[in-house]
Write a protein that holds these residues in place. Structure first.
Motif, mmCIF file in Angstrom:
data_model
loop_
_atom_site.group_PDB
_atom_site.id
_atom_site.type_symbol
_atom_site.label_atom_id
_atom_site.label_comp_id
_atom_site.label_asym_id
_atom_site.label_seq_id
_atom_site.Cartn_x
_atom_site.Cartn_y
_atom_site.Cartn_z
ATOM 1 N N ARG A 10 0.856 -1.189 0.000
ATOM 2 C CA ARG A 10 0.000 0.000 0.000
ATOM 3 C C ARG A 10 0.889 1.236 0.000
ATOM 4 O O ARG A 10 1.912 1.286 0.688
ATOM 5 N N PHE A 26 3.670 0.651 2.611
ATOM 6 C CA PHE A 26 3.465 -0.378 3.628
ATOM 7 C C PHE A 26 3.298 -1.744 2.954
ATOM 8 O O PHE A 26 2.204 -2.098 2.500
ATOM 9 N N GLU A 59 3.834 -4.382 7.263
ATOM 10 C CA GLU A 59 3.992 -3.055 7.839
ATOM 11 C C GLU A 59 2.684 -2.293 7.692
ATOM 12 O O GLU A 59 2.023 -2.371 6.648
ATOM 13 N N ASN A 60 2.330 -1.574 8.755
ATOM 14 C CA ASN A 60 1.098 -0.788 8.763
ATOM 15 C C ASN A 60 1.396 0.638 9.182
ATOM 16 O O ASN A 60 2.329 0.892 9.959
ATOM 17 N N ASN A 62 -0.328 4.261 10.863
ATOM 18 C CA ASN A 62 -1.422 4.680 11.725
ATOM 19 C C ASN A 62 -1.393 6.197 11.905
ATOM 20 O O ASN A 62 -0.349 6.781 12.198
ATOM 21 N N GLN A 101 4.420 3.793 12.429
ATOM 22 C CA GLN A 101 4.562 2.571 11.635
ATOM 23 C C GLN A 101 4.790 1.354 12.523
ATOM 24 O O GLN A 101 5.595 1.411 13.456
ATOM 25 N N ARG A 127 5.787 -7.550 17.267
ATOM 26 C CA ARG A 127 5.410 -6.301 16.615
ATOM 27 C C ARG A 127 6.241 -5.154 17.190
ATOM 28 O O ARG A 127 6.310 -4.991 18.408
ATOM 29 N N THR A 129 6.587 -1.049 16.947
ATOM 30 C CA THR A 129 5.943 0.182 16.488
ATOM 31 C C THR A 129 6.894 1.351 16.692
ATOM 32 O O THR A 129 7.324 1.621 17.824
#
Length: 454
Positions: A10, A26, A59-60, A62, A101, A127, A129
């Motif tokens: 993304r 991501f 990977e995201n 926010n 991230q 995870r 962040t």
């Protein structure tokens, strides 16, 4: 069907971030291997065991709770300066605001046994962040209370397990399905902005550490630590007589008033005996001890479904263990922090009343003048609970009767939600972590319904 792979990516943009940080890429990838489809698996009895191994990395980004103009700052009207209209800055600008991230690695397996009557799902994840979106306090001279910024890194590692079973064969007139799930997570602060302090600590308390034989900064936010660790004073008893209390350490935490400057440090029968951790015959902030963390260590639940002919009974429970609650609602009542509010019934029944009384509940004092209540470890309780979350009883009208009135389905059901907590916590809601200022309990409700299909 043996080997599986998914790749995705993304590329997202958000205009409420800093001009140079608005876009983020991501990616993610996942792989799977169905071992039971391999030739070597055929040596096992058919339908005895199926097994799928899988792993993923993703990977995201926010930006939740981020204002529309957080990076640019905002202004407000309607103010006056020397009777003239004034425009004031209301949100401090931060042109370096960027994506928060998360990078997550996951490994797990799906297993089926006995023609999949028993299933097992397991996951381990790690995870990390980075660039956490956080409000940081500003000095009052800036004209602002906080600024939203990206601050530090947080790591979360955990395991999740789910078990499900069809206990009886499908040919049995009585059916019983059961499932269980549990999850454990461990959090650690990985990185904070450099500030020249050990572990880049922000906040915390200086306390005595018996293992090191020295004073150590603990709690607050510091690299290698956790978020939310709670510290206060350990109550080891209540002085039975004035003579016993005369031997007490000097209590520097007592809220001494200007009307009683000397008397405030003196202990009497019925006052709390605090643990003097460093043995210096003084009770001060360095005598605080670790009393818990507001976040559960384990969470999960059980479900059972029973069926016989046209009847079905569904029972769902959930649990949490390992979290600590500071019952500030109870301590505020017992300490009359709001004035003359009545203490709890338990306090009145157990409190010290006369010389020689042996109890762990201190004497009644208007507005807690000796500091016996608010800081006591007695009000820090484990919030472990098992909640009876839902019970549903349903009955399906036999098809033979429905056909006479030209209906294809008619099911009656009665449901109760949030029926009971099995817990030792004395407050109203054991699901509250941290400070429980007499939070309202989760409401119990009952529902009767009918599902009719023509």
């Amino acid at each position: 069907g043996k080997y599986l792979m998914t790749i995705n990516g993304r590329y997202d943009g958000a205009s409420n971030l800093g001009a140079g940080y608005r876009f983020g890429f991501f990616p993610g990838v996942s792989v799977g291997w169905n071992l039971h489809r391999e030739e070597f698996w055929k040596a096992l009895p058919e339908d005895l065991l199926t097994l799928k191994l899988r792993a993923s990395y993703g990977e995201n980004g926010n930006i939740s709770d981020l204002g529309d103009f957080q990076a640019q700052g905002t202004y407000g009207v309607g103010n006056q300066y020397f009777n003239n209209p004034a425009v004031l800055a209301t949100v401090f600008p931060n042109p370096d605001l960027r994506w928060e991230q998360s990078r997550t690695f996951d490994f797990g397996f799906d297993m089926g046994l006995f023609n999949r009557r028993v299933s097992v799902i397991f996951d381990y994840y790690n995870r990390i962040t980075d660039d956490l979106l956080t409000d940081v306090a500003l000095p009052g001279s800036s004209g602002f209370s906080v600024v939203r910024t990206n601050l530090g890194s947080l790591g979360n590692r955990g395991v999740e397990l789910e078990l499900a079973a069809q206990v009886l064969s499908s040919a049995s007139p009585f059916q019983w399905n059961v499932s269980f799930n549990a999850a454990r997570v461990k959090s650690k602060i990985l990185e904070l902005p450099a500030n020249g302090i050990e572990n880049n600590r922000v906040g915390g308390v200086l306390v005595w550490d018996a293992l090191r034989g020295d004073y150590v900064w603990k709690g607050g936010l510091q690299e290698g630590g956790r978020i939310g660790d709670m510290y206060s004073y350990r109550q080891i008893g209540v002085y039975a007589t004035d003579a016993d209390a005369a031997k007490a350490p000097v209590d520097m935490i007592v809220p001494v008033s200007t009307a009683r400057p000397a008397d405030g440090r003196i202990k009497y029968g019925g006052d709390v005996n605090w643990e003097d951790l460093d043995g210096n015959n003084i009770i001060d902030t360095r005598d605080q001890v670790y009393l818990g963390n507001p976040y559960p260590v384990w969470t999960g639940g059980f479900t059972n479904s029973f069926g016989y002919k046209n009847f079905n009974l569904y029972i769902r429970t959930d649990f949490a263990t390992g979290h600590t609650i500071n019952d500030t609602g109870r301590s505020s009542a017992d300490g009359q922090s709001q004035g003359d509010v009545m203490p709890t019934k338990e306090f009145i029944e157990k409190m010290w009343k006369k010389q020689g009384d042996i109890t762990n509940t201190p004497r009644y004092l208007w507005q807690n003048q000796q500091g016996n209540i608010a800081r006591s470890s007695v009000y820090y309780q484990l919030g472990d609970y098992l909640a009876l979350r839902e019970v549903t009883l349903s009955y399906a009208i036999p098809l033979a009767l429905l056909q006479k009135v030209k209906l294809s389905n008619f099911r009656l059901n009665l449901t109760g939600n949030n029926l009971h907590y099995f817990t030792k916590y004395k407050g109203l809601n054991p699901e509250t972590g941290g400070n429980d200022a007499a939070s309202y309990p989760v409401s119990r409700n009952f529902t009767f319904g009918a599902n009719i299909t023509f």
